[in-house]
Write an enzyme that holds these catalytic residues in place. Structure first.
Site, PDB file in Angstrom:
ATOM      1  N   LYS A 135       0.810  -1.227   0.000  1.00 20.55           N
ATOM      2  CA  LYS A 135       0.000   0.000   0.000  1.00 20.55           C
ATOM      3  C   LYS A 135       0.846   1.281   0.000  1.00 20.55           C
ATOM      4  O   LYS A 135       0.445   2.299  -0.558  1.00 20.55           O
ATOM      5  CB  LYS A 135      -0.926   0.014   1.217  1.00 20.55           C
ATOM      6  CG  LYS A 135      -2.031  -1.039   1.171  1.00 20.55           C
ATOM      7  CD  LYS A 135      -3.083  -0.703   0.141  1.00 20.55           C
ATOM      8  CE  LYS A 135      -4.258  -1.680   0.188  1.00 20.55           C
ATOM      9  NZ  LYS A 135      -5.170  -1.467  -0.966  1.00 20.55           N
ATOM     10  N   GLU A 181      -9.591   6.376   3.093  1.00 17.80           N
ATOM     11  CA  GLU A 181     -10.467   5.348   3.646  1.00 17.80           C
ATOM     12  C   GLU A 181      -9.600   4.139   3.964  1.00 17.80           C
ATOM     13  O   GLU A 181      -8.519   3.977   3.399  1.00 17.80           O
ATOM     14  CB  GLU A 181     -11.541   4.953   2.622  1.00 17.80           C
ATOM     15  CG  GLU A 181     -11.115   3.901   1.585  1.00 17.80           C
ATOM     16  CD  GLU A 181      -9.992   4.332   0.654  1.00 17.80           C
ATOM     17  OE1 GLU A 181      -9.811   5.548   0.467  1.00 17.80           O
ATOM     18  OE2 GLU A 181      -9.279   3.454   0.119  1.00 17.80           O
ATOM     19  N   SER A 184       1.601  -9.724  -1.148  1.00 18.26           N
ATOM     20  CA  SER A 184       1.316  -8.293  -1.000  1.00 18.26           C
ATOM     21  C   SER A 184       1.504  -7.749   0.414  1.00 18.26           C
ATOM     22  O   SER A 184       1.756  -6.569   0.589  1.00 18.26           O
ATOM     23  CB  SER A 184      -0.106  -7.995  -1.476  1.00 18.26           C
ATOM     24  OG  SER A 184      -1.027  -8.822  -0.788  1.00 18.26           O
TER      25      SER A 184
END
Lengths: 263, 413
Positions: B106, B128, B394
């Protein structure tokens, strides 16, 4: 160029009455599933000049908490767009003021835009407001359809909308321009009309082809009167929904609400 | 513009070129666009008009590269998972995004977007978050840049993911509960969008996935494309070819998959495998397998596949993994699904859980539950001995430790 093509109750109203028009928004299927027609009739009897019936949606991005909650409650009551169309069957036997439907594009897409336009036209609905339908896409895909069905399409402008884009929106709109009063979701009590004078003047000076109605954070007689100085009228939503949520005598309270606003 | 584009090759023969990237109008085939209320148009237009030129500026790239290297820890390793390879009788590499600062891919996007926000003159950041990974990555870069940060998180998720809420607060962010709807990621996204409507001048919205109105899906995909850019170089070094036979990634909104697929989209020899969360089973009524259960519609400003009722009400997804618990997928992925360029699989909670246990025991790597879905799909794809398979790992599993502890008996055979 477009607004002249359409001739419905909405365009007829603006042709005859230029000032102080009151447009009230309410959520279909709220507070109870079958209240839609009761509210519509009471609004007309109370003296509302036009109404917007909200199509409840699970994710209403442009709405503040009051309208969100009314959407949730209506969906919980079992409302659907199909059901709204059923509820409005025969409304023109008793409703003579302009009626618009307001909602989000996904509801229209799932219903089928062509079928929706045809059903609304048959019911005698005068127009739609779909805030998340891009103006470009409307012009490209739907404008001909709406005009052929005598259905108005109302687009929004905001304090951040450039003069150039305002012109573009005015060209695509038919019925009226929905002037969003402040940078805000609906019913935001932290925002009011103070300081918006310059923006409203700018709108006034823009000399749109379409009439204008100011909405968002209009809640009472004072804000209605102020908005009416700069536009053909004003739109009340959240404040009306809030009142409905607390009402035990819908018809009486609705009439009182309208006469209190218009005085 | 169609996604089928006629081009001429060097001999002047015409051929059909499939464009999987976004077109000028913001569409990937039938999906994408910007379905937003007028209140958001000026902000989204400003972003659309300026993002490409800003991210191509030399000063931007220099600053970005330096932060990715010295702060995030890039390039992340491409690790040959020997024991896992033996088990599946093939060659498996793990792209170690779990080793990024903050524990997941991220941060690649939040670094890029905060640099972009500064160049746009914005002073306030909103985001968010679902599981809290994107929220933490946003709070981190805001701390780094000294910018105000407000993260919207579903009230239910705040309860489920308390450690991440505390991490965000420690980093100086304000975490605001989304109390509308189901009080999860979808509602947190709604609240962030509403915040942006109410604060149109000073605020930049850092979306965490390849979702939202154009240009967000493209913007986020570009920032995540560093994943496949590095993969290509690392594979040349390790195998002699930049192209593996398979690239596998999990998909919620789809940002890590977008990054892992990005430089392979037009490389037909590379099979792209997207793994969705089946939850308790695709047809159990508790699932987040959007391509199996969804229909075209509009969510959070873009046209894509999403789970919804016949009436168009967006339904609640379910997955054990909060990061895959989203009722839509990015429009780029909807197009990859529709064109068949990527194959979509789904993996249940239990399968993902067991894959997490497997990777922990065989490779000494505790994966995030999201990434465990990508591991689990090895059971279902027909890999051959000579194949080279890259799985995008990830995120790391620290955030999921409570789930791994408390639900062990339920899932282990």
């Amino acid at each position: 160029m477009t607004s002249t093509k359409i001739n419905n109750k909405l365009t007829q109203l603006f042709a005859t009455k230029k000032k102080g028009l009151l447009n009230i928004y309410f959520t279909a299927g709220y507070p109870q599933l079958e209240d839609t027609r009761t509210i519509l009739k009471a609004l007309q009897d109370g003296g509302a000049d036009m109404v917007e019936i909200g199509i409840p949606f699970s994710d209403p991005l442009a709405d503040g908490p009051i309208i969100q909650e009314s959407n949730d409650a209506a969906l919980h009551n079992g409302i659907t767009l199909k059901k709204i169309i059923q509820q409005l069957q025969g409304m023109r036997d008793e409703i003579h003021i302009p009626v618009l439907l307001m909602g989000y594009i996904n509801s229209a897409l799932q219903y089928g835009v062509e079928k929706l336009v045809s059903d609304l036209s048959e019911l005698g609905v005068d127009g739609m407001i779909l805030p998340d339908l891009p103006v470009d896409e409307y012009k490209e895909k739907y404008q001909d359809l709406f005009e052929a069905s005598n259905l108005s399409m109302v687009f929004l402008v905001t304090p951040q909308t450039s003069a150039e884009r305002m012109k573009y929106i005015d060209q695509a709109s038919s019925g009226f321009i929905y002037v969003v009063s402040t940078a805000s979701t609906t019913g935001n009590e932290a925002k009011d009309l103070a300081g918006q004078k310059e923006y409203f003047e700018r709108i006034h000076q823009a000399k749109f082809n379409n009439p204008t109605m100011i909405g968002f954070n209009i809640k009472d007689h004072a804000s209605y009167t102020e908005a009416c100085q700069y536009a053909n009228g004003a739109i009340i939503g959240s404040a009306f929904i809030k009142m409905l949520g607390n009402s035990h005598l819908l018809e009486k309270d609705i009439k009182e609400f309208v006469s209190f606003v218009k005085q | 513009m169609s996604i089928h584009e006629e081009k001429k090759d060097i001999l002047g023969q015409s051929y059909i070129y499939m464009n999987y990237q976004v077109d000028k109008k913001g569409f990937y085939g039938n999906f994408g666009g910007a379905y937003i209320p007028e209140m958001l148009v000026p902000n989204v237009e400003e972003l659309r008009n300026r993002y490409l030129s800003i991210i191509q500026e030399e000063s931007f790239q220099t600053e970005m590269d330096q932060l990715l290297r010295d702060y995030v820890g890039r390039p992340t390793p491409l690790y040959l998972a020997k024991r896992l390879s033996e088990k599946y009788n093939t060659t498996i590499y793990l792209k170690r995004e779990d080793l990024c600062h903050t524990g997941a891919h991220k941060v690649n996007n939040t670094i890029g977007q905060i640099l972009l926000a500064r160049r746009l003159g914005k002073t306030r950041i909103i985001a968010e978050t679902g599981a809290g990974q994107h929220g933490v990555a946003t709070a981190t870069v805001c701390a780094l840049m000294g910018m105000e940060c407000i993260v919207y998180m579903g009230a239910v998720d705040m309860e489920r993911q308390k450690p991440n809420v505390e991490r965000m607060k420690m980093l100086g962010a304000t975490v605001r509960p989304a109390n509308s709807g189901s009080k999860t990621l979808k509602d947190a996204t709604n609240e962030a969008i509403r915040d942006w409507i109410n604060n149109p001048v000073d605020t930049h919205y850092i979306i965490g996935s390849v979702v939202g109105p154009h240009p967000y899906p493209d913007l986020v995909a570009r920032f995540q494309s560093i994943i496949s850019e590095e993969m290509r170089e690392q594979l040349i070094d390790k195998t002699g070819s930049p192209n593996p036979n398979y690239v596998i990634a999990c998909v919620g909104g789809g940002s890590n998959a977008a990054g892992a697929f990005y430089h392979y989209l037009n490389e037909k020899s590379v099979n792209l495998i997207a793994v969705e969360a089946a939850g308790q089973g695709v047809y159990s009524g508790h699932s987040a397998a959007t391509t199996f259960l969804g229909k075209p519609g509009v969510i959070h400003g873009s046209k894509t596949l999403l789970m919804q009722t016949e009436d168009g009400q967006i339904t609640e997804p379910y997955s054990i993994s909060a990061g895959l618990d989203y009722p839509g997928i990015g429009p780029m992925h909807a197009n990859l699904f529709e064109t068949g360029r990527a194959k979509f699989y789904s993996v249940t909670d239990g399968e993902a859980f067991n894959a997490a246990m497997l990777l922990s025991r065989m490779e000494g790597i505790i994966p995030a539950l999201e990434s465990a879905h990508a591991i689990a799909v090895l059971e279902n794809i027909p890999v051959k001995k000579d194949d080279v398979v890259v799985i995008n790992l990830s995120g790391r599993g620290d955030k999921d430790l409570m789930t791994y502890i408390t639900r062990k008996d339920e899932f282990t055979k």
